[in-house]
Design an enzyme around this catalytic site. Structure first.
Site, short mmCIF file in Angstrom:
data_model
loop_
_atom_site.label_atom_id
_atom_site.label_comp_id
_atom_site.label_asym_id
_atom_site.label_seq_id
_atom_site.Cartn_x
_atom_site.Cartn_y
_atom_site.Cartn_z
N ASP A 63 -17.43 6.81 -2.08
CA ASP A 63 -16.21 6.83 -1.26
C ASP A 63 -16.16 8.21 -0.60
O ASP A 63 -16.91 9.12 -0.97
CB ASP A 63 -14.99 6.59 -2.17
CG ASP A 63 -13.72 6.25 -1.41
OD1 ASP A 63 -13.74 6.20 -0.17
OD2 ASP A 63 -12.69 6.02 -2.09
N CYS A 93 -16.25 1.19 0.48
CA CYS A 93 -15.03 0.46 0.86
C CYS A 93 -14.70 0.65 2.34
O CYS A 93 -14.01 -0.18 2.92
CB CYS A 93 -13.87 0.89 -0.03
SG CYS A 93 -13.48 2.65 0.06
N ARG A 108 0.87 -1.19 0.00
CA ARG A 108 0.00 0.00 0.00
C ARG A 108 0.90 1.22 0.00
O ARG A 108 1.67 1.45 0.94
CB ARG A 108 -0.92 0.01 1.23
CG ARG A 108 -1.62 1.34 1.42
CD ARG A 108 -2.73 1.30 2.44
NE ARG A 108 -3.87 0.59 1.90
CZ ARG A 108 -5.10 0.66 2.40
NH1 ARG A 108 -5.35 1.43 3.45
NH2 ARG A 108 -6.09 -0.02 1.86
N ARG A 152 -13.24 -8.99 2.10
CA ARG A 152 -11.84 -8.72 1.76
C ARG A 152 -10.97 -9.91 2.17
O ARG A 152 -10.08 -10.34 1.43
CB ARG A 152 -11.33 -7.46 2.49
CG ARG A 152 -11.93 -6.14 2.06
CD ARG A 152 -11.39 -5.66 0.73
NE ARG A 152 -9.94 -5.55 0.72
CZ ARG A 152 -9.25 -4.51 1.20
NH1 ARG A 152 -9.87 -3.47 1.72
NH2 ARG A 152 -7.91 -4.47 1.12
N GLN A 173 -9.85 -4.29 -3.15
CA GLN A 173 -11.15 -3.84 -2.64
C GLN A 173 -12.26 -4.20 -3.62
O GLN A 173 -13.29 -4.77 -3.24
CB GLN A 173 -11.13 -2.32 -2.41
CG GLN A 173 -12.43 -1.77 -1.91
CD GLN A 173 -12.71 -2.18 -0.47
OE1 GLN A 173 -11.86 -2.04 0.39
NE2 GLN A 173 -13.91 -2.69 -0.20
N HIS A 194 -7.37 0.48 -6.40
CA HIS A 194 -7.55 -0.35 -5.19
C HIS A 194 -8.19 -1.69 -5.62
O HIS A 194 -9.33 -1.98 -5.28
CB HIS A 194 -8.44 0.39 -4.19
CG HIS A 194 -8.38 -0.14 -2.79
ND1 HIS A 194 -7.61 -1.23 -2.42
CD2 HIS A 194 -9.04 0.24 -1.66
CE1 HIS A 194 -7.78 -1.45 -1.12
NE2 HIS A 194 -8.64 -0.59 -0.65
N1 NVA Z 1 -10.24 6.41 -1.66
C1 NVA Z 1 -9.87 6.04 -0.30
C2 NVA Z 1 -9.99 4.56 -0.11
C3 NVA Z 1 -9.67 4.08 1.27
C4 NVA Z 1 -9.78 2.62 1.43
C5 NVA Z 1 -8.45 6.50 -0.03
O1 NVA Z 1 -7.60 6.36 -0.91
O2 NVA Z 1 -8.21 7.02 1.06
N1 CP Z 2 -11.13 -0.32 2.57
C1 CP Z 2 -9.85 -0.30 3.00
O1 CP Z 2 -8.89 -0.54 2.26
O2 CP Z 2 -9.75 -0.02 4.32
P1 CP Z 2 -8.40 0.29 5.13
O3 CP Z 2 -7.88 1.60 4.65
O4 CP Z 2 -8.83 0.29 6.56
O5 CP Z 2 -7.40 -0.82 4.84
#
Ligand code: NVA
Ligand code: CP
Length: 307
Positions: free
Chosen positions: A224, A264, A104, A292, A134, A131
């Protein structure tokens, strides 16, 4: 060459249908308390993070352990990556220790560079661009709610920021062929290349002028946060620019009679979605979070060959 999972397009439609079936079996087994699988045979999987996480961190660590491996969780800020070690070195070193690498990180180009040099599978667990893990779990969640109807006939709608999740939904629509409506505020559109390529593969992708137009008759309504990780500084501006893009009961009432709501998570109830919708019977957000784990077990099992 190992098989990597950086974008949703890295797997085919057939491979996704295989993963959905395998996810279903793994979920059933876990519920029956017979979930320990020796697939990884004690091998390690690296979980690298340079952004916050709750679900991804926990679901991947459980997944690795339940597949008979063990997870090495490393904050990228504590690693030599953050001090500028060439990624061609980092990738080859990690490949000597672990059977897979889950990353990540904001910059997807760096994941791609690691994948180029890695002799073990590299999995994208969120970048600023995508992502895919997800959306894999999300689509499995949709299949649990189809009541025997074909996935590719369901109308999906995306309301809100054209961010990593929106890009990935576009790629999913391209690979799996379902119709997708998007309602995105002016100036917050998805990656233009991702949009162009997805529309090239799927003429049923439509940019709508309003959330109401996008949600009309949709089986899946998803959104989101207005300010994703890394964009928190724009929060006040975004709250203004995203006015009218909240998923509320009136919007859900325009969707199909048995429509489901996906998010998500983490969510900001009262901003992109009302508390009422997130707590409503249409909301499957906690199944989605659980899935997940099952979907990532299926994914790791598929990408990392058994000993
Ligand atoms: N779009 C959000 C997704 C988090 C799981 C982010 O990138 O923060
Ligand atoms: N949806 C998701 O990826 O959650 P986290 O940021 O908690 O891992």
């Amino acid at each position: 060459m190992p098989k990597h999972y950086i974008t949703f397009r890295d797997l085919s439609k057939d491979e996704y249908y295989h993963l959905f079936e395998r996810t279903r079996e793994l979920k059933r087994e876990r519920r029956a308390h017979s979930y320990f699988r020796p697939h990884l045979g004690g091998r390690a999987v690296a979980l690298l993070f340079s952004k916050n996480s709750t679900r991804t961190r926990m679901s991947f660590e459980c997944a690795v352990n339940e597949l008979g491996g063990h997870a090495i969780v490393l904050n990228l800020g504590d690693s030599q990556w953050a001090r500028g070690e060439p990624l061609s070195h980092t990738a080859r070193v990690m490949s000597r220790y672990v059977a897979g690498v889950v990353i990540r990180h904001d910059k997807e180009a760096e994941l791609t560079e690691v994948a180029k040099w890695s002799s073990v599978p590299v999995v994208n667990s969120l970048t600023d661009e995508r992502h895919p893990c997800q959306v894999l779990g999300d689509l499995f969640t949709v299949t649990e709610n189809l009541g025997g109807q074909p996935l590719e006939k369901q109308l999906f709608c995306w309301i809100g920021d054209g961010v990593n999740m929106a890009n990935t939904w576009l790629e999913a629509a391209a690979v799996l062929g379902f119709p997708l409506n998007l309602a995105i505020p002016e100036g917050y559109g998805p990656d233009p290349d991702v949009l162009r390529d997805a529309r090239g593969d799927n003429p049923q992708i439509k940019l709508c002028a309003t959330p109401q137009e996008a949600a009309k008759g949709a089986f899946v309504v998803t959104t989101d946060v207005f300010a994703s990780m890394g964009f928190e500084g724009e929060r006040e501006k975004r709250l203004k620019d995203f006015k009218g893009f909240q998923v509320d009961s009136a919007l859900m009432a325009l969707a199909a009679p048995k429509a489901i709501f996906l998010h998500c998570l983490p969510a900001h109830p009262g901003e992109e979605v009302t508390e009422e919708v997130i707590e409503s019977p249409a909301s499957v957000v906690f199944d989605e979070a659980e899935n997940r784990l099952h979907a990532q077990k299926a994914l790791l099992e598929y990408l990392i060959p058994a000993l």
